[in-house]
Design a protein around this motif. Structure first.
Motif, PDB file in Angstrom:
ATOM      1  N   SER A  96       0.839  -1.193   0.000  1.00  0.00           N
ATOM      2  CA  SER A  96       0.000   0.000   0.000  1.00  0.00           C
ATOM      3  C   SER A  96       0.876   1.246   0.000  1.00  0.00           C
ATOM      4  O   SER A  96       2.038   1.199   0.407  1.00  0.00           O
ATOM      5  CB  SER A  96      -0.899   0.004   1.245  1.00  0.00           C
ATOM      6  OG  SER A  96      -1.663   1.187   1.324  1.00  0.00           O
ATOM      7  N   GLY A  97       0.299   2.349  -0.474  1.00  0.00           N
ATOM      8  CA  GLY A  97       0.967   3.628  -0.329  1.00  0.00           C
ATOM      9  C   GLY A  97       0.643   4.287   0.990  1.00  0.00           C
ATOM     10  O   GLY A  97       1.165   5.352   1.312  1.00  0.00           O
ATOM     11  N   HIS A  98      -0.240   3.670   1.782  1.00  0.00           N
ATOM     12  CA  HIS A  98      -0.715   4.235   3.042  1.00  0.00           C
ATOM     13  C   HIS A  98       0.013   3.616   4.228  1.00  0.00           C
ATOM     14  O   HIS A  98      -0.058   2.397   4.440  1.00  0.00           O
ATOM     15  CB  HIS A  98      -2.217   3.985   3.213  1.00  0.00           C
ATOM     16  CG  HIS A  98      -3.065   4.651   2.186  1.00  0.00           C
ATOM     17  ND1 HIS A  98      -3.346   4.074   0.970  1.00  0.00           N
ATOM     18  CD2 HIS A  98      -3.692   5.861   2.193  1.00  0.00           C
ATOM     19  CE1 HIS A  98      -4.127   4.886   0.274  1.00  0.00           C
ATOM     20  NE2 HIS A  98      -4.348   5.975   0.991  1.00  0.00           N
ATOM     21  N   ALA A  99       0.649   4.448   5.039  1.00  0.00           N
ATOM     22  CA  ALA A  99       1.321   3.956   6.240  1.00  0.00           C
ATOM     23  C   ALA A  99       0.326   3.454   7.277  1.00  0.00           C
ATOM     24  O   ALA A  99       0.690   2.679   8.173  1.00  0.00           O
ATOM     25  CB  ALA A  99       2.198   5.053   6.836  1.00  0.00           C
ATOM     26  N   ASP A 100      -0.945   3.886   7.178  1.00  0.00           N
ATOM     27  CA  ASP A 100      -1.961   3.490   8.160  1.00  0.00           C
ATOM     28  C   ASP A 100      -2.847   2.348   7.662  1.00  0.00           C
ATOM     29  O   ASP A 100      -3.947   2.140   8.169  1.00  0.00           O
ATOM     30  CB  ASP A 100      -2.819   4.690   8.562  1.00  0.00           C
ATOM     31  CG  ASP A 100      -3.392   5.442   7.366  1.00  0.00           C
ATOM     32  OD1 ASP A 100      -3.119   5.046   6.211  1.00  0.00           O
ATOM     33  OD2 ASP A 100      -4.117   6.436   7.584  1.00  0.00           O
ATOM     34  N   CYS A 101      -2.364   1.582   6.693  1.00  0.00           N
ATOM     35  CA  CYS A 101      -3.150   0.465   6.153  1.00  0.00           C
ATOM     36  C   CYS A 101      -3.467  -0.571   7.239  1.00  0.00           C
ATOM     37  O   CYS A 101      -4.607  -1.013   7.381  1.00  0.00           O
ATOM     38  CB  CYS A 101      -2.403  -0.183   4.988  1.00  0.00           C
ATOM     39  SG  CYS A 101      -3.318  -1.520   4.183  1.00  0.00           S
ATOM     40  N   GLU A 102      -2.469  -0.949   8.009  1.00  0.00           N
ATOM     41  CA  GLU A 102      -2.709  -1.941   9.064  1.00  0.00           C
ATOM     42  C   GLU A 102      -3.729  -1.428  10.077  1.00  0.00           C
ATOM     43  O   GLU A 102      -4.614  -2.174  10.517  1.00  0.00           O
ATOM     44  CB  GLU A 102      -1.405  -2.304   9.764  1.00  0.00           C
ATOM     45  CG  GLU A 102      -1.599  -3.358  10.854  1.00  0.00           C
ATOM     46  CD  GLU A 102      -0.290  -3.850  11.465  1.00  0.00           C
ATOM     47  OE1 GLU A 102      -0.354  -4.694  12.388  1.00  0.00           O
ATOM     48  OE2 GLU A 102       0.783  -3.402  11.031  1.00  0.00           O
ATOM     49  N   ALA A 103      -3.631  -0.163  10.435  1.00  0.00           N
ATOM     50  CA  ALA A 103      -4.573   0.415  11.400  1.00  0.00           C
ATOM     51  C   ALA A 103      -6.005   0.345  10.874  1.00  0.00           C
ATOM     52  O   ALA A 103      -6.939   0.051  11.631  1.00  0.00           O
ATOM     53  CB  ALA A 103      -4.192   1.865  11.689  1.00  0.00           C
TER      54      ALA A 103
END
Length: 323
Positions: free
Chosen positions: A138-145
């Motif tokens: 993902s390009g999103h650092a908050d994907c896991e969250a």
């Protein structure tokens, strides 16, 4: 070998299902169109449905939200987004593993983290397989969250930590080339709430672009140039065509989605070969989507000028396309 793109979910915003009357209307229309004809066998009847009825008259575009699959990686599964179509994909993955001895590695590539694009993950059977390996790019650092949050007790009865697969998250940077299990991968940010990313996949000289949940404006020349470059000579482009042009510049401006007209314009400018209409409006009937397809084909022909014709396909759940 190139790539095969399989569509497991093509709707936007939320899953939909046809109401009883919609099925009745299709049956009545088919019977009226048959005009009392009889068919010698099932094959002849299917021929009538497939050759004499519009796609939306004899079939349905489906109602599952965004989920695609790419066949062509080095044995691993390549999955684009986790919409409600992911549940069926997971069930089919078990079948293929049993019949073909497929790897139990699943590479996910996320456009963004809105609910319609992640809601299928809690129902993804392989996530409960202790022998599965899931890698979420993902390009999103908050994907896991985002994925953990939708499985909190207040929202869902199965906690994320109860999943038995090995799950890892990788944050990729736009503009940087990556190679994932034999396929070259690149991502690009798009105009959408909390940012969306377009993905480009290349293998053996073939290029596939997945670009959903992106708003393109007629007067934004910088956006036009950037996406024409990203789409450059692509063999297949899946594009957000949720709205008509009129909707995208009036009532639904700034809603984060684009139109069939803008998709054609970008593909024309990029010299792309095939455009797939995607992320269908949930309130659109099959007849509405038929009409959008017809309108898009007419617009492309009128605005083609001296370009090579752009092939246009309207996506539906279970569609398969060679790249």
């Amino acid at each position: 070998m190139g790539m095969l793109v399989r569509f497991w979910g093509t709707r936007g915003s939320l899953p939909v299902a046809p109401r009883a009357r919609a099925i009745e209307d299709k049956l009545v229309n088919a019977l009226m169109r048959a005009q009392g004809r009889s068919f010698a066998d099932e094959g002849e009847a299917r021929g009538f449905v497939n050759q004499e009825l519009r796609f939306g008259e004899g079939h349905t575009y489906g109602g599952a939200t965004t989920c695609l699959e790419i066949e062509g990686a080095d044995d691993s599964f390549f999955i684009l987004d986790m919409g409600s179509g992911l549940r069926e994909l997971g069930n089919d993955a078990f079948r293929r593993i049993a019949q073909q001895g497929r790897s139990r590695k699943y590479n996910f590539f996320m456009s963004h983290l809105h609910w319609d694009h992640i809601m299928g993950f809690p129902f993804f059977g392989p996530a409960f397989d202790p022998n599965a390996h899931i890698v979420i790019h993902s390009g999103h650092a908050d994907c896991e969250a985002a994925l953990r949050r939708q499985q909190e007790e207040i929202s869902f009865p199965v906690a994320f930590d109860w999943l038995r697969a090995k799950i890892e998250f990788k944050v990729l940077s736009p503009g940087e080339p990556y190679n994932v299990d034999g396929i070259d991968v690149e991502l690009m940010p798009q105009d959408h709430s909390h940012v969306s990313y377009a993905w480009k996949f290349r293998k053996n000289g073939k290029t596939f672009v997945f670009s959903t949940d992106a708003e393109h404006r007629m007067d934004d020349l910088e956006d036009k140039q950037a996406f024409e470059t990203f789409f450059d000579r692509a063999d297949l482009v899946v594009c957000d065509t949720m709205y008509s042009l009129a909707e995208s510049i009036t009532l639904k401006a700034d809603w984060g989605h684009s139109s069939n007209v803008m998709a054609v314009n970008l593909c024309h400018g990029a010299g792309a070969k095939k455009l797939v209409l995607f992320h269908h409006e949930p309130t659109s009937s099959d007849a509405d989507i038929d009409s959008l397809y017809d309108e898009t084909v007419r617009y492309e022909a009128l605005n083609r000028k001296d370009r090579t014709p752009l092939e246009i396909v309207c996506s539906y759940d279970s569609l398969e396309l060679e790249v």
